[in-house]
Design an enzyme around this catalytic site. Structure first.
Site, PDB file in Angstrom:
ATOM      1  N   LYS A  10      38.985  33.053  39.491  1.00 14.15           N
ATOM      2  CA  LYS A  10      38.130  33.734  40.469  1.00 14.15           C
ATOM      3  C   LYS A  10      36.617  33.560  40.240  1.00 14.15           C
ATOM      4  O   LYS A  10      35.844  33.656  41.181  1.00 14.15           O
ATOM      5  CB  LYS A  10      38.457  35.235  40.511  1.00 14.15           C
ATOM      6  CG  LYS A  10      39.832  35.582  41.040  1.00 14.15           C
ATOM      7  CD  LYS A  10      39.931  35.360  42.535  1.00 14.15           C
ATOM      8  CE  LYS A  10      41.033  36.129  43.221  1.00 14.15           C
ATOM      9  NZ  LYS A  10      42.367  36.011  42.644  1.00 14.15           N
ATOM     10  N   SER A  67      47.110  30.337  37.465  1.00  8.91           N
ATOM     11  CA  SER A  67      45.871  30.857  38.069  1.00  8.91           C
ATOM     12  C   SER A  67      45.179  31.919  37.234  1.00  8.91           C
ATOM     13  O   SER A  67      43.991  32.174  37.442  1.00  8.91           O
ATOM     14  CB  SER A  67      46.167  31.383  39.470  1.00  8.91           C
ATOM     15  OG  SER A  67      47.295  32.235  39.450  1.00  8.91           O
TER      16      SER A  67
HETATM   17  C1  LIG Z   1      43.589  36.013  43.226  1.00  7.30           C
HETATM   18  C2  LIG Z   1      44.673  35.401  42.456  1.00  7.30           C
HETATM   19  C3  LIG Z   1      45.648  34.600  43.070  1.00  7.30           C
HETATM   20  C4  LIG Z   1      45.701  34.364  44.549  1.00  7.30           C
HETATM   21  O1  LIG Z   1      44.569  33.716  45.023  1.00  7.30           O
HETATM   22  P1  LIG Z   1      44.234  33.723  46.584  1.00  7.30           P
HETATM   23  O2  LIG Z   1      42.976  32.974  46.700  1.00  7.30           O
HETATM   24  O3  LIG Z   1      44.091  35.171  46.986  1.00  7.30           O
HETATM   25  O4  LIG Z   1      45.373  33.095  47.281  1.00  7.30           O
HETATM   26  C5  LIG Z   1      46.604  34.006  42.270  1.00  7.30           C
HETATM   27  N1  LIG Z   1      46.626  34.210  40.942  1.00  7.30           N
HETATM   28  C6  LIG Z   1      45.705  34.977  40.311  1.00  7.30           C
HETATM   29  C7  LIG Z   1      45.805  35.133  38.852  1.00  7.30           C
HETATM   30  C8  LIG Z   1      44.703  35.601  41.056  1.00  7.30           C
HETATM   31  O5  LIG Z   1      43.802  36.362  40.427  1.00  7.30           O
END
Ligand SMILES: *Cc1c(COP(=O)(O)O)cnc(C)c1O
Length: 315
Positions: A51, A302
């Site tokens: 993020k 992510s």
């Molecule tokens: C925010 C987030 C997502 C999803 O991302 P989007 O852009 O909302 O689709 C996936 N994994 C993690 C760890 C996140 O913080």
């Protein structure tokens, strides 16, 4: 529509600030699935998730005037921390609206990066209303979590890093919450690897984009009860919808149980802490939902922010 040039411009802004996260692999994982899998490890990113990429890109493209007034966001999770750290690095005031039930670890982390936390009720509507009020009262600029061109371009810089390291890829698996992460990375993936298949992954309870993709219109679901707290968004954004329909080849789902088993694999075999949402894309490969054989695959890890209590329960 976001273009590869926007992602390249974001990369120039982000390069001195974010970590170039590693591409990990596991022989055990590869043998199990019969494919060659590379994990883009954004759990090692600053704030523990991707993020920061979107947040920093967004705030650094605001006007001087907007930066002087400050920024606000509504988020219970990693986006809040991304905005807080990005604002701090850029010397901008940040206010984060969070639901009262947000995990203390995330509240503390957000405050730790110097942001002010304002609490509200739990629904997305309450959060958005509270943030809008702050915008009106104080002239803050809203930093949206996913439905924004600069957020999308920033997120896409992860794939740009992947492309610096690998020459070819057959598949890219990416989790979908509001669709910011997959939007930026799908655009970059199709640019660098023209024949790549981009696959979005959700958990079954949070399958709004799975439905959206099939019905070709934005489907909104009730707040889903899923272990993947980063995908409890009820629908994807409008910009994300347009990009996903154009650049994403399929959207599939995994179960919460499969996510948990994949988290355990990461912990036990690779010694890495991955949060539930961070394990969703890899779960689709761990269980080889698409029955792939001998493909070169990249899955997006992510994030890695998981509350110790939850981790304990999972183990
Ligand atoms: C925010 C987030 C997502 C999803 O991302 P989007 O852009 O909302 O689709 C996936 N994994 C993690 C760890 C996140 O913080």
């Amino acid at each position: 529509m976001v273009a590869i040039q926007d992602i390249e411009a974001a990369y120039v802004r982000l390069k001195p600030v974010v970590h170039k996260t590693p591409l990990l692999s596991s022989r055990t994982f590869d043998i199990r699935t019969g494919n060659e899998v590379l994990f883009k490890a954004e759990n090692f990113q600053r704030v523990g998730a991707f993020k920061i990429r979107g947040a920093y890109n967004k705030i650094s493209t605001l006007s001087k005037d907007e930066r002087t007034r400050g920024v606000v966001t509504h988020s219970s999770g990693n986006h809040a921390q991304g905005v807080a750290l990005a604002a701090q690095l850029l010397g901008v005031k940040a206010v984060v609206v969070m639901p009262k039930i947000a995990p203390q670890i995330k509240v503390d982390a957000t405050r730790g990066y110097g942001a002010e936390v304002v609490f509200c009720e739990d629904s997305s509507e309450d959060r958005e209303r509270a943030a809008r009020q702050l915008v009106q009262q104080h002239g803050y600029t809203l930093v949206p979590p996913f439905d924004d061109e600069q957020i999308i371009a920033g997120a896409g810089t992860a794939m740009l890093e992947v492309a610096q390291e690998v020459k070819s890829l057959d598949y890219f698996f990416c989790p979908i919450g509001g669709g910011g992460l997959i939007s930026g990375n799908a655009i970059a993936a199709k640019h660098f690897f023209p024949s790549i298949k981009v696959v979005g992954v959700e958990t079954e309870p949070a399958n709004d984009c799975y439905q959206t993709f099939r019905q070709k219109r934005i489907v909104r679901i009730d707040p889903p009860n899923t272990i993947a707290d980063g995908m409890r968004t009820q629908s994807i954004g409008q910009r994300n919808f347009e990009i996903i329909m154009k650049y994403v080849d399929d959207v599939i789902t995994v179960t919460d149980e499969q996510v948990i088993e994949t988290m355990k694999f990461f912990l036990e075999r690779m010694k890495i802490v991955v949060e539930p949402t961070g394990a969703v894309a890899s779960a689709a490969m761990y269980y080889n939902i698409l029955n792939l054989k001998q493909k070169k695959v990249c899955t997006m890890i992510s994030g890695g922010n998981v509350a110790p209590d939850l981790l304990k329960r999972i183990l």
